[in-house]
Structures are given as C-alpha cells and as structure tokens.
Design an enzyme around this catalytic site. Structure first.
Site, PDB file in Angstrom:
ATOM      1  N   CYS A  74       0.892  -1.036   0.049  1.00  0.00           N
ATOM      2  CA  CYS A  74       0.098   0.042   0.082  1.00  0.00           C
ATOM      3  C   CYS A  74       0.865   1.223  -0.094  1.00  0.00           C
ATOM      4  O   CYS A  74       0.575   2.108  -0.896  1.00  0.00           O
ATOM      5  CB  CYS A  74      -0.894   0.071   1.418  1.00  0.00           C
ATOM      6  SG  CYS A  74      -0.183  -0.333   2.693  1.00  0.00           S
ATOM      7  N   ASN A 121      -5.528   2.453   2.117  1.00  0.00           N
ATOM      8  CA  ASN A 121      -4.789   1.184   2.106  1.00  0.00           C
ATOM      9  C   ASN A 121      -5.367   0.145   1.904  1.00  0.00           C
ATOM     10  O   ASN A 121      -4.855  -0.925   1.469  1.00  0.00           O
ATOM     11  CB  ASN A 121      -3.852   1.311   3.423  1.00  0.00           C
ATOM     12  CG  ASN A 121      -4.815   1.418   4.794  1.00  0.00           C
ATOM     13  OD1 ASN A 121      -5.416   2.180   5.039  1.00  0.00           O
ATOM     14  ND2 ASN A 121      -4.590   0.183   5.388  1.00  0.00           N
TER      15      ASN A 121
END
Length: 347
Positions: free
Chosen positions: A145, A314
């Site tokens: 992420c 994320n």
C-alpha cells in the site's frame, strides 16, 4: 460468470475483497477460506457484509477449483502452500509480499519467508503502469500500500527525467488497519489510538519494492530513503515524496504536467491543482472505501526540490481495489467495473 475464491478472507483486506466482489456483476464468489472462522458466515468477522451473502468460510485445505484465486494470506503463506494451491486456479492474484520481488531481492527484504527460485514470476500489478501486461497475465502480485502511493507520485517524474534518481526521500504515514486484524502490543487500541510515531525510520521493506518497480517501469533504478509513520487513524496512506530536479525546470508547472499527462486516461488517479478545489492537497479521508488515489505536486524552485503528495485507502486502492482492478483487466472487463464507489464527505 467468473468463479472466484478468496483464500484467507477473514482479515481486513479479505473483507474488502469480498465486499467488492459480492457486488461485481461479472463475478461469483464461489468460496472464502479462513481457519479462524471456518464454518461461520462471512458477516461474522465482516459486519459490513450482513445480508450480502449466505456463504460460509471453509478451512484453507478445503479450497476447491476456481477460475481465479485471490489470496489474502500473510506474507510467506502462499509460498508455503503454492504446490497445493496453484493447480486449483487458472489465475492467481496475491495481496501479500510473496511475489512482488524476484528471489534474490525477496530474500534480502523478507529473510524469514524466502522465495524459491523455481516458483513462477508474477506480474507486478500496478494497473496504471502494468495495464498491458495485466491483460495477458495469469499471475499477479498486488503492490504494497505505501509503495503503491509513492510509486504513483514518483514514476512520472523519473520517466520524464525531471528528478535525480540517486536521491529520493519517501515519508509515508499510515493508519492502524495497515497492521492487519491480529493485534499486537503496538497495535492494541490503548497503545495505538493516539499514536503519532515513526515506527520504521530505516529498513522498511517497501524501500526495495519502490526501487525495483521504478527500474521495472522506467528503466532507471531509484535510490530510495523510506520512513514510515503511524498516525491516529484507521484507514489511509499519505506518502510524501521528496525528489530533486535533475535539470533546470522549464517552469514550476513542468512536474504537474508530467503527472497530468501520465494519468489523463486513468480513471482512478486524480491530479489535484492549486486553487481548483477547496481541498487542493491530498488526504485519505475522502478516499475511504474507494479505489482512487489523489496526487498533488509542489516545487521549491530555490532549492530544486519537487514534492509529491499521494493519498489513498490502504485497504482498497492499496489492496483489495487494485486486486479487483487487475481482475477486470485480466478478464477483459471494463476496468472500473465494481469499483464505482466515490467516497464520503464529511466523514
């Protein structure tokens, strides 16, 4: 309908993969596995899925043949299970770090989960940069992420020759969900709720991923100095990329033009412009639940410094949403299919 199984679907990323796929018009979620929740309905660990499915979790070893397998297992687990799992799926999308790097680099950054050289190569699934390869891919590794956010901001500048690749600084801020659903001392709520701490000033594993991907997509390997900071939020990444001009800029808007021209045809990356919005700087909040990344760029002309800020969720753009984006490309579907949620404001 494409039959998809989700391996290790009991965690946060697995829950988001299920949320997106259960609403996808071209996909049937055929199976979801979890050792901890075997026999329980999907909404037992994922309350946002109440009413969405009557499917129950199966144990990992009960995985059945499917068209596409999406693995949300922790790093090291898919490698360990590869001989068992790979014959069961025509295509595999992995959200862990197992296949993001080649065997040599993987061993450097993940010494506890070495990747045998005989395992197949995966396509590094950054859709805005690997789109053509994803259309023919059988095996895809979803980026990390924080690396994902940093790369979307950095790659256009490196490709355009605007920055010195030997000196790139990335400061990434992350919410607590990036640590996964299993708590430890640092992620326990009383310890984490108000935390604002740099938990990995050096040596973060995403360093090698950013360096390798920069070389993969631009032909130029960057030297990256990466730090990660925990912030008091649940979702979201804000990555600040500091790079230094390789030559005198034509004008202060040259980096902005590089970003805008790169992502003009890409629906999930928004390049923000000063004075064009009441919120011209990226922030994760409005992107919660979406597959979007917001970028902005500023130039310190006196010091030759170019600063890109990149924000994303994320768990979605940094994980589950990119898995679905890659799946759409692999299946020849519209790339936005199943990913239309635009976020909420205010939160």
């Amino acid at each position: 309908m494409t039959r998809v199984a989700v391996l290790g679907a009991g965690g946060y990323a697995g829950g988001e993969v299920l949320r997106l796929l259960l609403a996808h018009p071209a996909v049937e979620v055929a199976q979801a596995t979890s050792e901890q929740h075997a026999g329980k309905r999907l909404d037992f660990p994922h309350p946002h899925l109440r009413g969405a499915s009557t499917l129950r979790f199966a144990p990992h070893d009960a995985l059945e043949p499917c068209d596409v397998l999406v693995s949300c297992m922790p790093s090291g687990e898919l490698i360990r299970r590869w001989s068992q799992v790979s014959p069961l799926a025509a295509r595999v999308i992995d959200l862990s770090a197992d296949f993001r790097l080649g065997p040599v680099e993987h061993a450097r950054w993940y010494p506890r989960a070495p990747r045998p050289a005989e395992l197949p190569e995966f396509v590094y699934g950054l859709p805005e940069w690997a789109g053509a390869r994803l259309k023919d891919a059988r095996l895809v590794a979803v980026p990390g992420c924080m690396a994902h956010a940093a790369l979307l901001g950095l790659l256009p500048l490196v490709r355009a020759g605007l920055v010195r690749p030997e000196m790139v600084v990335v400061d990434a801020k992350t919410g607590s969900s990036g640590g996964g659903a299993t708590p430890d001392r640092s992620s326990h709520h009383p310890e984490r709720a108000s935390a604002l701490r740099c938990y990995r000033p050096t040596g973060h594993r995403h360093t090698g991923e950013i360096e390798a991907a920069t070389e993969r997509f631009t032909g130029t390997r960057a030297t990256v100095h990466f730090s990660a900071t925990a912030v008091p939020s649940v979702r979201g990444i804000l990555a600040t990329v500091h790079a230094f001009a390789a030559r005198p800029l034509e004008d202060a808007n040259e980096p902005l033009r590089a970003l805008a021209s790169t992502y003009r045809e890409h629906p999930f990356v928004n390049v923000l412009r000063a004075n064009a919005s009441a919120s011209p700087f990226p922030e994760p909040g409005p992107l919660s639940g979406t597959n979007h990344c917001d970028l902005s760029v500023d130039v310190d002309a006196e010091r030759g410094r170019i600063v890109v800020n990149a924000a994303l969720d994320n768990l979605v753009k940094g994980a589950a949403g990119t898995a679905v984006h890659a799946l759409n490309l692999m299946l020849g579907r519209p790339e936005t299919e199943g990913l239309g949620f635009r976020g909420l404001h205010p939160l």
